[in-house]
Design an enzyme around this catalytic site. Structure first.
Site, PDB file in Angstrom:
ATOM      1  N   GLY A 259      31.740  49.092  48.105  1.00 33.10           N
ATOM      2  CA  GLY A 259      30.089  49.268  47.928  1.00 33.10           C
ATOM      3  C   GLY A 259      29.312  48.352  48.260  1.00 33.10           C
ATOM      4  O   GLY A 259      28.102  48.654  48.397  1.00 33.10           O
TER       5      GLY A 259
ATOM      6  N   ASP B 229      34.838  40.790  39.870  1.00 30.97           N
ATOM      7  CA  ASP B 229      34.365  42.276  40.388  1.00 30.97           C
ATOM      8  C   ASP B 229      36.337  41.917  39.876  1.00 30.97           C
ATOM      9  O   ASP B 229      36.645  42.442  41.396  1.00 30.97           O
ATOM     10  CB  ASP B 229      33.876  42.099  40.839  1.00 30.97           C
TER      11      ASP B 229
ATOM     12  N   ILE C  65      39.240  50.093  58.058  1.00 25.79           N
ATOM     13  CA  ILE C  65      40.599  49.542  56.947  1.00 25.79           C
ATOM     14  C   ILE C  65      39.539  50.215  55.793  1.00 25.79           C
ATOM     15  O   ILE C  65      40.530  50.053  54.969  1.00 25.79           O
ATOM     16  CB  ILE C  65      41.102  48.431  57.451  1.00 25.79           C
TER      17      ILE C  65
ATOM     18  N   LYS D  42      33.681  42.619  57.955  1.00 23.23           N
ATOM     19  CA  LYS D  42      33.485  43.251  56.873  1.00 23.23           C
ATOM     20  C   LYS D  42      31.670  43.360  56.638  1.00 23.23           C
ATOM     21  O   LYS D  42      30.880  41.693  57.570  1.00 23.23           O
ATOM     22  CB  LYS D  42      33.445  42.606  55.560  1.00 23.23           C
TER      23      LYS D  42
ATOM     24  N   SER E  38      31.714  48.287  55.488  1.00 26.36           N
ATOM     25  CA  SER E  38      32.494  48.936  55.736  1.00 26.36           C
ATOM     26  C   SER E  38      33.944  47.688  56.435  1.00 26.36           C
ATOM     27  O   SER E  38      32.794  46.566  56.784  1.00 26.36           O
ATOM     28  CB  SER E  38      32.408  49.735  56.741  1.00 26.36           C
ATOM     29  N   VAL E  39      34.973  47.615  56.052  1.00 22.43           N
ATOM     30  CA  VAL E  39      35.828  46.347  56.618  1.00 22.43           C
ATOM     31  C   VAL E  39      36.523  46.840  57.664  1.00 22.43           C
ATOM     32  O   VAL E  39      36.731  48.242  57.678  1.00 22.43           O
ATOM     33  CB  VAL E  39      36.606  46.323  55.679  1.00 22.43           C
TER      34      VAL E  39
HETATM   35  N1  LIG Z   1      41.518  40.994  54.755  1.00 24.83           N
HETATM   36  C1  LIG Z   1      41.439  41.694  54.506  1.00 24.83           C
HETATM   37  N2  LIG Z   1      42.399  42.862  54.755  1.00 24.83           N
HETATM   38  C2  LIG Z   1      42.960  43.738  54.664  1.00 24.83           C
HETATM   39  N3  LIG Z   1      41.705  45.138  54.359  1.00 24.83           N
HETATM   40  C3  LIG Z   1      40.844  44.460  53.595  1.00 24.83           C
HETATM   41  C4  LIG Z   1      40.350  43.501  53.780  1.00 24.83           C
HETATM   42  N4  LIG Z   1      39.292  42.965  52.922  1.00 24.83           N
HETATM   43  C5  LIG Z   1      39.216  43.912  52.763  1.00 24.83           C
HETATM   44  N5  LIG Z   1      39.902  45.026  53.039  1.00 24.83           N
HETATM   45  C6  LIG Z   1      39.935  46.671  52.792  1.00 24.83           C
HETATM   46  O1  LIG Z   1      38.974  47.290  52.452  1.00 24.83           O
HETATM   47  C7  LIG Z   1      38.920  47.789  51.636  1.00 24.83           C
HETATM   48  C8  LIG Z   1      36.991  48.168  51.342  1.00 24.83           C
HETATM   49  O2  LIG Z   1      37.049  46.621  50.873  1.00 24.83           O
HETATM   50  P1  LIG Z   1      35.685  46.032  50.178  1.00 24.83           P
HETATM   51  O3  LIG Z   1      36.186  44.453  49.684  1.00 24.83           O
HETATM   52  O4  LIG Z   1      34.482  46.236  51.588  1.00 24.83           O
HETATM   53  O5  LIG Z   1      35.462  46.709  49.386  1.00 24.83           O
HETATM   54  P2  LIG Z   1      36.053  47.649  47.103  1.00 24.83           P
HETATM   55  O6  LIG Z   1      36.633  46.177  46.826  1.00 24.83           O
HETATM   56  O7  LIG Z   1      36.693  48.505  47.633  1.00 24.83           O
HETATM   57  O8  LIG Z   1      34.256  47.930  47.008  1.00 24.83           O
HETATM   58  P3  LIG Z   1      33.091  47.164  46.157  1.00 24.83           P
HETATM   59  O9  LIG Z   1      32.827  46.190  47.776  1.00 24.83           O
HETATM   60  O10 LIG Z   1      32.381  47.908  45.600  1.00 24.83           O
HETATM   61  O11 LIG Z   1      33.885  45.867  45.228  1.00 24.83           O
HETATM   62  C9  LIG Z   1      39.754  47.542  50.280  1.00 24.83           C
HETATM   63  O12 LIG Z   1      40.076  47.632  49.557  1.00 24.83           O
HETATM   64  C10 LIG Z   1      40.727  47.561  51.165  1.00 24.83           C
HETATM   65  O13 LIG Z   1      41.432  48.089  51.514  1.00 24.83           O
END
Ligand SMILES: Nc1ncnc2c1ncn2[C@@H]1O[C@H](COP(=O)(O)OP(=O)(O)OP(=O)(O)O)[C@@H](O)[C@H]1O
Length: 463
Positions: free
Chosen positions: A113, A233, A109, A131, A116-117
């Site tokens: 950085g 962040d 989804i 994650k 992957s989620v």
């Molecule tokens: N709890 C959650 N429920 C639904 N979607 C999520 C959730 N956590 C993350 N995501 C999705 O996954 C994406 C990536 O999340 P992640 O926190 O890994 O990265 P980021 O914030 O985009 O980058 P970075 O880790 O570099 O700050 C998010 O932008 C969101 O769309």
């Protein structure tokens, strides 16, 4: 079962020994050989009986212990799941559970950085976002630990819930509650120029509510937890929207816990370009006010529906002095949105900076509210951390309990870490900057900073 077998064997062997004694008595009468055989047999019988008694006692104690452990374990599990439900204590998951929940990490989804989620469903039916931490071993481990440590202790409706984690064979996972409407970026930035799409356009009221929700989450982290938690962040990608478009702050991978009485802390530069407060470079140490700065940038991005730093195409007319001919040339230029907002606010033309899509949909009719949000945002991005309001004050201002004064014109300085970067992607401002030692700023993850001076522009205060 084994006990039964042993008892039967022991009984058979005692009977066999008795038969041997009787047989010897009949055939050998009362000779010396008979007494020898009888003596050996009787001692063997006694040894078997002793063995049976000891074994019986040992088994009884073992069973008692086992049943005690089982009931204690059950109690612990009940207590643990109760605690998880009541206090949100994160569970340690087995890798197999996560593989099963995500159907083998099938449904990606998002990708950030740090990893992957994936979407998943736990055995009890709750939807989760798993994650998978990727990247360098040490950095990944540190982000993983800081995330678990920070989020395990917090409980707030505007902060994402960490259901649990898993750390097996250097593979690390964080299991969050699943938030239905993904992250704020896809709801405020038009799909063009934004790599991810699929959202829509958030209305003015929804954006204003998101501003209040995020302020409440940050105020809780800064003021109401046992230690101060600096998120470090804050950006639209880390603000998720639930089914009612209410904000839930996530991603504590770069967060820092500091003691209540500590006002500043020295740490490596971390965060995301475009959202970093000036003190990362200009002052000795950062504080909760660094989150306030990033929050201010997010507010401006929500109002304008655009990134704070963007690359725009401008047409330049050059005159050839020899033949006096004019030549038009297209050039890309970095545009700094806070500078434009500040200028428009001074000219009392704030409606010109509002996301065009909202204007077209005739959603914004209260210019006073726009002005209020703009002023709060400009207060939050003041150069000097001490001039910025704290998050509790931001809530008071947004909810109308405290009047919002116009921010001073001369003290908005912008640290534009992108100024020296000619990479097109950089204009989106979403790349993360992590672990740049304070005194040795150097290339890292495509992050270029030739000198501190060239990275600082001050579009509003005198240059
Ligand atoms: N709890 C959650 N429920 C639904 N979607 C999520 C959730 N956590 C993350 N995501 C999705 O996954 C994406 C990536 O999340 P992640 O926190 O890994 O990265 P980021 O914030 O985009 O980058 P970075 O880790 O570099 O700050 C998010 O932008 C969101 O769309």
């Amino acid at each position: 079962m084994e006990d039964k077998k042993a008892n039967i064997i022991a009984t058979i062997s005692i009977l066999a020994l008795l038969i041997v004694i009787i047989a010897a008595r009949v055939s050998l009468k009362l000779s010396r050989t008979f007494f020898l055989i009888a003596g050996v047999d009787i001692s063997l019988i006694l040894a078997v009986i002793c063995f049976l008694i000891i074994r019986y006692r040992y088994n009884r104690e073992r069973k008692l212990l086992e049943s005690r452990y089982v009931s204690e374990g059950r109690e612990l599990r009940i207590e643990y799941s109760f605690l998880r439900k009541v206090a949100g204590v994160p569970t340690k998951f087995k890798l197999e559970d996560l593989e099963e929940a995500t159907d083998g990490f099938r449904c990606l989804i998002g990708k950030g950085g740090s990893g992957s989620v994936f979407k998943g469903v736990l055995k009890d039916g709750s939807q989760v976002a798993v994650k998978r931490i990727e990247g360098e071993e040490i950095k990944g481990e540190r982000e993983f630990r800081s995330e678990v440590a920070a989020i395990a202790s917090v409980q707030h409706k505007n902060l994402v819930r960490l259901f649990g984690f898993s750390s097996v064979n250097r593979q690390r996972f964080l299991v969050y509650e699943f938030i239905a409407n993904s992250s704020l970026d896809i709801w405020i930035f038009p799909a063009k120029g934004n790599r991810r799409c699929g959202g829509g356009c958030l209305s003015w009221d929804q954006r204003y509510q998101v501003a209040i929700d995020v302020a409440k989450a940050l105020a809780y982290l800064h003021h109401d937890c046992r230690s101060k938690i600096l998120h470090l962040d804050v950006k639209p990608e880390n603000i998720l929207l639930d089914e009612n478009y209410r904000a839930v702050v996530t991603d504590f991978g770069l967060s820092k816990l500091i003691a209540r009485d500590e006002s500043r802390v020295l740490t490596d530069i971390r965060g995301t370009r475009g959202y970093l407060a000036p003190e990362w470079l200009l002052e000795h140490g950062i504080s909760e006010k660094s989150d306030v700065y990033s929050y201010g940038i997010v507010l401006l991005e929500m109002i304008g529906g655009r990134r704070s730093i963007s690359r725009v195409e401008v047409e330049e007319t050059k005159t050839n002095t020899l033949c006096n001919k004019k030549k038009k040339k297209k050039k890309k230029k970095l545009e700094y949105f806070p500078r434009i907002v500040n200028q428009k606010m001074r000219e009392r033309k704030v409606m010109e900076i509002v996301d065009e899509r909202m204007i077209e949909a005739k959603e914004v009719d209260d210019e006073g509210q726009v002005m209020k949000l703009v002023c709060v945002a400009l207060w939050c991005i003041q150069e000097k951390a001490k001039n910025r309001p704290d998050m509790a004050m931001v809530i008071e201002m947004l909810e109308g309990r405290v009047p919002v004064n116009e921010p001073p014109d001369s003290e908005v300085v912008v640290v534009d870490l992108l100024a020296a970067d000619d990479d097109d992607d950089a204009a989106t401002g979403v790349r993360r900057v992590v672990d740049i030692p304070r005194l040795h700023i150097q290339r890292e993850r495509n992050f270029r900073l030739p000198s501190i001076c060239s990275s600082i522009i001050s579009p509003i205060s005198p240059r």
